[in-house]
Design a protein around this motif. Structure first.
Motif: not given
Ligand SMILES: [Fe+2]
Length: 471
Positions: A229, A291, A465
């Motif tokens: 990701h 993340h 985000h």
């Molecule tokens: Fe993300």
């Protein structure tokens, strides 16, 4: 070409916790000027827009796995001359157009994809592609280009009024597939982007110049097609943490999930020079990362601050025994050793930094956590109510608990030169009144709570985000 704003509201409801409460989508695209100040004052010098993306399915999904599906919707609060305005727009991708034509959800979802009815497809659509591409995860500015981003799909270029201009090509002849998290080199201004593959065991890195033109792309071979990701950019390297979350076409054919957790593969870490030179591999126990906060070089070490998940789970109902936690990982290139330490032992996600420090040594990490003060909400994963600031020099954790209000990811807005001189922007949701606010905190004094709260003209669903786009 600008199209009229959508005025219809969402006509369906779902019991899925990630489609109800503040996860429920909103349908209307609206524009509101002169937002009401509830608390504090709008800094005169604030000039630009806080824009946040998130999954907002317009039609009831055939199947839904948070946070991997939905139609993108951008919500912006724009500041100029001490005033603030709000507007929101869907990201009108090709998949959005196909469902708009059908008047219903037609995609089977990432876990159980199914062919799209031929009558809904145009001459340029691939009849063999069952995946929805809807740019619902992130948003970023690169050069003159404002981009809405999804998970390995064309980036969609967005205009100043949040209108969708079309797929971005990065100066090539066709749309360029990018991941949701891309990073810009602090010295050269080059953008590095990652695009993994659902079918083939490779991941592609794109190097795009400050002018938005693709310079080159190179592939890294993996053990299996893997979900990646986010990644780390340092001054001299790209670092990939490849958890054992793999796409398995055969499993899918047997009616199982397309995405499988193959613990025996462990987590492999690839360190590659920015010019695409040979990859150095590190091995670690199996874990997953959505993340990264940041990564940087320190002598021959590479230091990475990130959130570690015990295992990749998507959807609702399944939980890891350990919460995702904010940690530091140090790769010792000389010995090949991997060292780790925790910054905070309770749940944390959505790590961010002052983006000016991307790939450089950075001291402060901001992240979201959950406390018992949140009594509303529906308990769905991805729900937070407390903002953290971690000082990685001292290990000190400073926090602001929003109480019974749900808070999203905090985006750093620079004010002065120093790393901590700035504000943090986020959307808040009050489950009692079912209404949303925009909040601004001073990064130096987050424990004092918001220095500004603005009433928003509609509920802003829990999203993913955001970014600060200076005027
Ligand atoms: Fe993300």
């Amino acid at each position: 070409m600008p199209v009229d704003p959508i005025e219809e509201t969402i006509s369906w409801q779902s019991d899925n916790p990630h489609l109800s409460g503040n996860f429920a989508p909103v349908g209307r695209e609206i524009d509101a000027s002169a937002l009401e100040v509830i608390e504090g004052r709008i800094p005169e010098e604030l000039s630009g827009a806080y824009i946040r993306n998130g999954p907002n399915p317009r039609y009831e999904p055939v199947s839904y796995n948070y946070p991997l599906e939905g139609d993108g919707m951008l919500h912006a609060v724009r500041f100029s001359g001490g005033r603030a305005s709000y507007h929101n727009r869907y990201v009108r991708t090709r998949s959005f157009e196909i469902e708009d034509k059908a008047g219903r959800g037609v995609y089977g979802g990432i876990m159980t994809p199914r062919p799209i009815e031929p009558g809904l497809l145009g001459p340029h659509d691939d009849p063999d592609n069952p995946f929805k591409a809807s740019a619902f995860i992130g948003v970023m500015q690169h050069g003159d280009h404002l981009l809405a981003l999804g998970e390995v799909e064309p980036a969609w270029e967005i205009g100043p009024g949040l209108e969708t201009l079309g797929p971005w090509t990065a100066g090539t002849d066709e749309p360029i597939a990018l991941g949701a998290h891309n990073r810009v080199h602090p010295v050269t201004g080059d953008m590095f982007a990652l695009s993994y593959d659902l079918i083939s065991p490779t991941v592609r890195i794109h190097h795009i110049g400050p002018d938005g033109i693709l310079r080159r792309s190179f592939d890294i071979a993996l053990a299996a097609p893997s979900m990646i990701h986010d990644f780390v950019l340092t001054e001299r390297h790209i670092v990939l943490l490849i958890g054992p979350a793999v796409f398995d076409m055969e499993a899918m054919m047997q009616g199982k999930s397309f995405l499988q957790w193959r613990e025996q593969l462990g987590t492999r870490i690839a360190v590659m020079p920015l010019d695409g030179g040979s990859v150095k591999w590190f091995e670690a126990e199996p874990f997953f990362v959505f993340h990264f906060a940041n990564g940087f070089e320190r002598g021959s070490d590479i230091v990475i601050d990130y959130v570690q998940h015990e295992k990749l789970y998507v959807g609702y109902g399944k939980r890891n025994t350990m919460p995702p936690t904010l940690r530091r990982l140090v790769l010792d290139a000389a010995s090949g050793r991997v060292r780790g330490q925790a910054w905070f032992d309770k749940v944390a996600e959505f790590p961010r930094i002052d983006d000016r420090r991307t790939a450089l040594a950075s001291r402060y990490v901001y992240a979201s956590t959950l406390t018992e003060a949140l009594t509303g909400g529906n308990g769905a994963s991805g729900t937070f109510n407390c903002l953290l600031r971690i000082d990685t020099e001292t290990g000190d954790v400073t926090r602001h608990d929003f109480g019974n209000r749900i808070a999203g990811e905090a985006v750093f807005i620079p004010r002065g030169e120093s790393e901590i001189s700035g504000w943090l922007a986020t959307y808040l949701y009050d489950p009692e009144t079912e209404s949303s606010e925009f909040a601004l905190l001073d990064a130096e004094d987050i424990e004092d709570g918001p220095v500004l709260r603005l009433r928003l003209p509609q509920r802003v669903p829990q999203g993913l985000h955001g970014a600060w786009i200076p005027a």
